[in-house]
Enzyme design. Structure first.
Site, PDB file in Angstrom:
ATOM      1  N   GLU A  97      44.945  60.470 121.893  1.00 24.80           N
ATOM      2  CA  GLU A  97      45.127  62.008 122.649  1.00 24.80           C
ATOM      3  C   GLU A  97      46.080  62.674 122.393  1.00 24.80           C
ATOM      4  O   GLU A  97      47.401  61.901 121.795  1.00 24.80           O
ATOM      5  CB  GLU A  97      45.062  61.692 124.088  1.00 24.80           C
ATOM      6  CG  GLU A  97      44.308  61.000 124.803  1.00 24.80           C
ATOM      7  CD  GLU A  97      42.827  60.898 124.705  1.00 24.80           C
ATOM      8  OE1 GLU A  97      42.464  61.139 123.617  1.00 24.80           O
ATOM      9  OE2 GLU A  97      42.604  59.830 125.122  1.00 24.80           O
ATOM     10  N   TYR A  98      45.580  63.934 121.637  1.00 24.57           N
ATOM     11  CA  TYR A  98      46.622  64.660 121.535  1.00 24.57           C
ATOM     12  C   TYR A  98      48.171  64.859 122.535  1.00 24.57           C
ATOM     13  O   TYR A  98      47.651  65.244 123.532  1.00 24.57           O
ATOM     14  CB  TYR A  98      45.819  66.080 120.722  1.00 24.57           C
ATOM     15  CG  TYR A  98      46.210  66.701 121.721  1.00 24.57           C
ATOM     16  CD1 TYR A  98      46.814  67.540 122.653  1.00 24.57           C
ATOM     17  CD2 TYR A  98      44.744  66.986 122.092  1.00 24.57           C
ATOM     18  CE1 TYR A  98      46.398  68.665 123.867  1.00 24.57           C
ATOM     19  CE2 TYR A  98      43.823  68.142 122.974  1.00 24.57           C
ATOM     20  CZ  TYR A  98      44.841  68.750 123.929  1.00 24.57           C
ATOM     21  OH  TYR A  98      44.539  69.446 125.239  1.00 24.57           O
ATOM     22  N   GLU A 124      42.616  62.086 117.854  1.00 17.83           N
ATOM     23  CA  GLU A 124      41.981  63.120 119.453  1.00 17.83           C
ATOM     24  C   GLU A 124      41.630  64.245 119.010  1.00 17.83           C
ATOM     25  O   GLU A 124      43.287  65.210 120.007  1.00 17.83           O
ATOM     26  CB  GLU A 124      41.867  62.601 120.657  1.00 17.83           C
ATOM     27  CG  GLU A 124      40.895  63.760 121.492  1.00 17.83           C
ATOM     28  CD  GLU A 124      41.723  64.871 122.700  1.00 17.83           C
ATOM     29  OE1 GLU A 124      41.305  65.594 122.253  1.00 17.83           O
ATOM     30  OE2 GLU A 124      43.313  63.589 123.442  1.00 17.83           O
ATOM     31  N   GLU A 127      39.383  69.665 121.514  1.00 20.76           N
ATOM     32  CA  GLU A 127      39.297  71.478 122.009  1.00 20.76           C
ATOM     33  C   GLU A 127      37.896  71.782 120.521  1.00 20.76           C
ATOM     34  O   GLU A 127      37.869  73.255 120.722  1.00 20.76           O
ATOM     35  CB  GLU A 127      40.321  72.188 121.648  1.00 20.76           C
ATOM     36  CG  GLU A 127      41.298  72.112 121.242  1.00 20.76           C
ATOM     37  CD  GLU A 127      41.613  71.164 120.323  1.00 20.76           C
ATOM     38  OE1 GLU A 127      42.906  70.554 119.707  1.00 20.76           O
ATOM     39  OE2 GLU A 127      41.636  69.062 120.971  1.00 20.76           O
ATOM     40  N   SER A 171      46.840  71.551 121.190  1.00 19.57           N
ATOM     41  CA  SER A 171      45.216  72.377 121.208  1.00 19.57           C
ATOM     42  C   SER A 171      44.844  73.460 120.938  1.00 19.57           C
ATOM     43  O   SER A 171      43.609  74.166 120.411  1.00 19.57           O
ATOM     44  CB  SER A 171      44.257  71.336 122.196  1.00 19.57           C
ATOM     45  OG  SER A 171      44.384  72.196 123.503  1.00 19.57           O
ATOM     46  N   ARG A 172      46.066  75.059 121.411  1.00 18.81           N
ATOM     47  CA  ARG A 172      45.536  76.229 120.732  1.00 18.81           C
ATOM     48  C   ARG A 172      46.315  76.458 119.701  1.00 18.81           C
ATOM     49  O   ARG A 172      45.607  77.021 118.838  1.00 18.81           O
ATOM     50  CB  ARG A 172      45.957  76.912 122.647  1.00 18.81           C
ATOM     51  CG  ARG A 172      45.273  77.451 123.497  1.00 18.81           C
ATOM     52  CD  ARG A 172      45.482  76.423 124.284  1.00 18.81           C
ATOM     53  NE  ARG A 172      46.151  75.302 125.251  1.00 18.81           N
ATOM     54  CZ  ARG A 172      46.124  74.368 126.015  1.00 18.81           C
ATOM     55  NH1 ARG A 172      46.001  73.683 125.858  1.00 18.81           N
ATOM     56  NH2 ARG A 172      47.446  73.509 126.406  1.00 18.81           N
TER      57      ARG A 172
END
Length: 296
Positions: A97-98, A124, A127, A171-172
């Site tokens: 997962e990130y 991953e 998003e 993720s942003r």
């Protein structure tokens, strides 16, 4: 591909919090990609015994077992680097997962290790599989950005466990880079009130064409999980995303991508472009962290 006789990769899930639980559910449901995977057990620091009939196994057993060919790393971000290294050294493919690591150097080293071992290392990014992102991607195509901003708000998050806000919020950053190409850092500040569990990180970035982008992460009690965005183009502007429907099975979609990698269905070119983007984002996150910490 050396799969077991039934053509399934044995999987162990490390960390059974929110993401790990979703991963276990997806692995046990009859999805096309799950047909290639066989959930063998899970690893957790807590003594849980079993969850829904899936056995807890020790980290040592997961690393040494011939049956285990794949590890899903779903633990706290601060532990990702160590787990990835151990599983790659043991000759296992890794989905994480990130953020995969909390530093650029560690990520580069782990990619090299994966390549040396001939194993898939997949970070991953659910998003990018969201309906909102698909909508934005369509909206920005062929448009000239003048300026933009993205604000994300949420409840408090422990930095010790999840990393500096530029990493926990990567993720942003990934959205911005995926929409507007590689970015460079202009400035970054962090405002913190530890006693109130409040923090606000303000980052000024620019595109290769020098268009300014502002990214803000704001976290504190009572702040709802929300994204506010505003992009101004020569041909008009976009303020927030209309309701484009719910995100269905985004972790499963991510698993599908991972399985395609296991089966060698991605071109070298696609894999190289993805790796470049991931390392670019991690490098930016680290630069932002250094910027904020040097100003304290």
């Amino acid at each position: 591909l050396n799969t077991t006789s039934i053509g399934k990769f044995g999987v162990v899930v490390v960390g059974v919090g929110r993401a790990g639980s979703v991963r276990m559910r997806d692995l046990r449901n009859p999805h096309p990609s799950s047909a290639f995977l066989n959930l063998i057990g899970f690893v957790s620091r807590r003594e849980l015994g079993s969850i829904d009939g899936v056995q807890q196994i020790s980290l040592e057993d997961a690393l040494s077992s011939q049956e285990v060919e794949v590890a899903y790393i779903c633990s706290e971000s601060s532990s990702h680097e160590d787990y990835i290294r151990q599983f790659l050294h043991a000759g296992k493919h890794v989905l994480v997962e990130y953020p995969m690591t909390l530093s650029l150097a560690a990520a580069q080293e782990l990619w090299e290790l994966a390549e040396q071992k001939g194993k898939v290392l997949h970070e991953e990014h659910v998003e990018l599989l969201m309906e909102e992102f698909a909508f934005l991607k369509k909206e920005v195509v062929g448009k000239d950005l003048l300026k933009g901003s993205l604000l994300f708000t949420a409840g408090p998050l422990e930095e010790e466990r999840f990393g500096f806000p530029a990493f926990s919020g990567i993720s942003r950053l990934t959205w911005l880079v995926s929409l507007f190409g590689e970015l460079s850092l202009v400035s970054a500040t962090l405002e913190e009130r530890k006693e109130d569990q409040y923090m606000k990180m303000t980052v000024c970035l620019e595109t290769e064409k020098k268009s300014p982008l502002t990214w803000i992460e704001e976290k504190g009690p009572g702040l709802k999980r929300n994204r506010y965005l505003s992009f101004h183009f020569k041909s008009g502007s976009l303020e927030n995303v209309p309701n484009v429907g719910i995100n269905k099975n985004i972790f499963l979609k991510d698993q599908n991508i991972f399985v395609q990698k296991l089966l060698g269905q991605f071109s070298e070119k696609e894999l190289a472009a993805e790796k470049k983007r991931i390392l670019h984002c991690l490098g930016l996150a680290e630069e932002i962290q250094k910027h904020c910490c040097s100003r304290k």
